[in-house]
Motif scaffolding. Sequence first.
Motif, PDB file in Angstrom:
ATOM      1  N   LEU A 148      13.231  65.102  50.341  1.00  0.00           N
ATOM      2  CA  LEU A 148      12.730  66.319  49.714  1.00  0.00           C
ATOM      3  C   LEU A 148      13.402  67.510  50.381  1.00  0.00           C
ATOM      4  N   PRO A 196      12.393  68.811  44.826  1.00  0.00           N
ATOM      5  CA  PRO A 196      13.268  67.637  44.800  1.00  0.00           C
ATOM      6  C   PRO A 196      14.579  67.951  45.521  1.00  0.00           C
ATOM      7  N   PRO A 215      19.201  63.014  38.135  1.00  0.00           N
ATOM      8  CA  PRO A 215      18.117  62.845  39.100  1.00  0.00           C
ATOM      9  C   PRO A 215      18.255  61.521  39.852  1.00  0.00           C
ATOM     10  N   VAL A 245      17.654  59.970  44.195  1.00  0.00           N
ATOM     11  CA  VAL A 245      17.313  60.355  45.552  1.00  0.00           C
ATOM     12  C   VAL A 245      17.492  59.152  46.470  1.00  0.00           C
ATOM     13  N   GLN A 276       9.419  61.589  42.909  1.00  0.00           N
ATOM     14  CA  GLN A 276      10.756  61.422  43.466  1.00  0.00           C
ATOM     15  C   GLN A 276      11.031  59.974  43.871  1.00  0.00           C
ATOM     16  N   THR A 303      12.780  57.751  41.580  1.00  0.00           N
ATOM     17  CA  THR A 303      14.211  57.920  41.313  1.00  0.00           C
ATOM     18  C   THR A 303      15.079  57.416  42.468  1.00  0.00           C
TER      19      THR A 303
END
Lengths: 435, 322
Positions: free
Chosen positions: A153, A293, A300, A302, A381, A384
Amino acid sequence: MTRTSRSFRFAATAAVAALGLLVTACGGSGGSTGAASDGKPVTIEYWTWTLGAKSTVDAFNRTHKDIKVKFTEIPSGTEGYSKLSNAVQAGNAPDVATIEYQMVPEFASQGNLIDLTKYAGETVKTKFPKPVQSLVTFGGRTWTVPYDVAPQLLYYRTDLFKKYGIAVPKTWDEFRTAAEKVRKQDKNVRLASFPKNDPALLAALAWQAGGKWFGTQGDAWKTGVNDTATKKVAAYWDGLVKDGLVQTFTGYSPEETKARAQGSTLAFLGASWSAGGMKTALPDLKGKWAAAPMPNWGTPAVGNYGGTSYGVLKGSEHAQAAAEFITWLTTDKAGVEARLADLASPSSALPANADMRKVAAARFDTSYFNGQDLYALASQQADTIVPGWTWGPDQMDVYTAIQDTTAKSGFTAGVEAGEHKAESGIESRGLKLAE
Amino acid sequence: MAAPLARTAGPPDARRGPAGPGGATQLRRSQRRAAALLITPFFVLFGAVMVAPIGYALWMSLFQERSSGLGFGGTRRVFAGLANYTAALSDPGFRASFAHIALYCALYIPVMIGGSLALALLVDSALARAKRFFQLALFLPHAIPGLIASIIWIYLYTPGLSPVLDWISAAGGSWDFYANDHVLLSMVNLSAWQWTGYNMVIFYAALQAVPREVIEAAVVDGAGALRTALRIKIPMIASAIVMTVLFTCVGAIQLFTEPKLLNQRGAPSIDTEWSPTLFIWKAGFVQHDYGLAAAASLLLAALGVALSFVVTWIGNRWKAAV
């Protein structure tokens, strides 16, 4: 002459005898812990560095009569893992310890962990999502029990973003533009600091970009510490450092915290768990931080930055009891609630288990973040997180190589050195390296 | 201590001779026992903390941990002969670490020994007032544990925290204590700060043992303060100088705290295997290669022993020459 040599002999004999006593004394103390299976409570040792550990252990001891947990705080990172592997080597390791996902293959393949398939294999299989299972299951065996996932984050100062007129960057291009804008307005202020001594952060960003540092192919390891995605990430940060757009404070150092407290660093790259410590590290900035994010490369995605699991260390004579404690820690409502009950620095880790996530979210005090629903953001998040990442069997050594070379000649050179070390480390231990 | 020992030793023939008085033999036996009893603790400790660990290290250095495939089937220990030794010796990092220490010594020893010698001579000279005060003040840094001292200095070196760097930049200058060209100086400064006072006290004590008549004779012969210091005092405390150089060398090859902390604070050229002890620490505790760590430790110990011999030998020749 005879006199001295004879008394020397006497002394030497006495010394050897005393040494023998010493050795037997040491040997004797080791076996005494085994005699606890007859109704008396079993005492297990637990070493960790995670937030809220004390309140968790207290809660466990209050509610359990047959198992007592003795908690010791150890340092995180390399120092902590050295301490653990040395303790295993010396035969006085704790029963339970926190093992981050990045260290599971290394600890398992070094023979430092007890195979938990028998005790917790079913729990891991039924209560955790597949991608998380793959971080703790190797060679068809369950080595540790997951606790959290750690989607990256971006934490930022809402007031200062407004002051410098920048929007929250959504992509890495926007991040760079924002960094330029901040620097142009004040030469002493930067958008963020990017530590050269935190290869785990680089790994998480490589993960986000689609890199795969390790993988398995049959019974052989594949390495890609310098794969295309990782090189893209390394070059990006080399560029930002070269152009003076980010600071390069040592990660988790007093000067880094000071810059955040002073407002000369506006944002930092963290993960779900970062929020927990902010209340104590930056108490005066309550209400001025928000999370967003992590910027991405266009779609998108992470990476996982950290994330913890719990293992039983070799030499433990109470694997069953230890596994019971671990199961309670990771999948029992009371365990998760206790972890967030710590008043000074409650954990903000995002449980990997869906039910526990709800428990934690309901319990987390959001006042520091002006009421922002951190858990909702982190959950979203977490979905993803790019699948398919594997940590290596010589991860710590790879990290050290990256860190050493990065300090001298930047991230791009660092990941090259990391790849070299990954390969040589695997081969020198007799492990198989895929061609 | 020396006198009674010399007396009990007696002439060997008197002890063995049948004409020897029985009482004396009795006494000797009990003394023998007492002596043995008194030195036993030494041998116990020496065996437990020196001989046993070295033996264990020697044993460990002959083995390697091997796994196969992905490595999740457990590890096995295989006899490796001298493979760990050749691995250590052929490791560029290990070899470079000795070069780092040599460079460090080349800077540090002249600065520190020269500094403490100069201070000791100054305090010893008739000119100095408040000798006690200077002795104590100069020794004080050594009373601070090395680790704490390192942390304090590193605080002073770190941009963003250091008031010293703030003053430098306020005065319009700039300095980076961690820069590749400066970091060795920063380290030498740190060690010199800790050890100059300590060695000064040793030199000062040695200077007190220089017979005053000799110095008076030199003065009567017309030697000035500087000449007396260089020609009379320094040669007369040569043993103390040799001893401190020896201890400093042995200490230098064990350098750990300072480079470890500088590495953690991000000094670019101080890597995780900058000094031999850091290399060993990393081999054992980061790479879990206990065999390599044991082999490297024994190589380091051998170098320490060799260095002690060389320094003592050179020192003795120097002492004989002056």
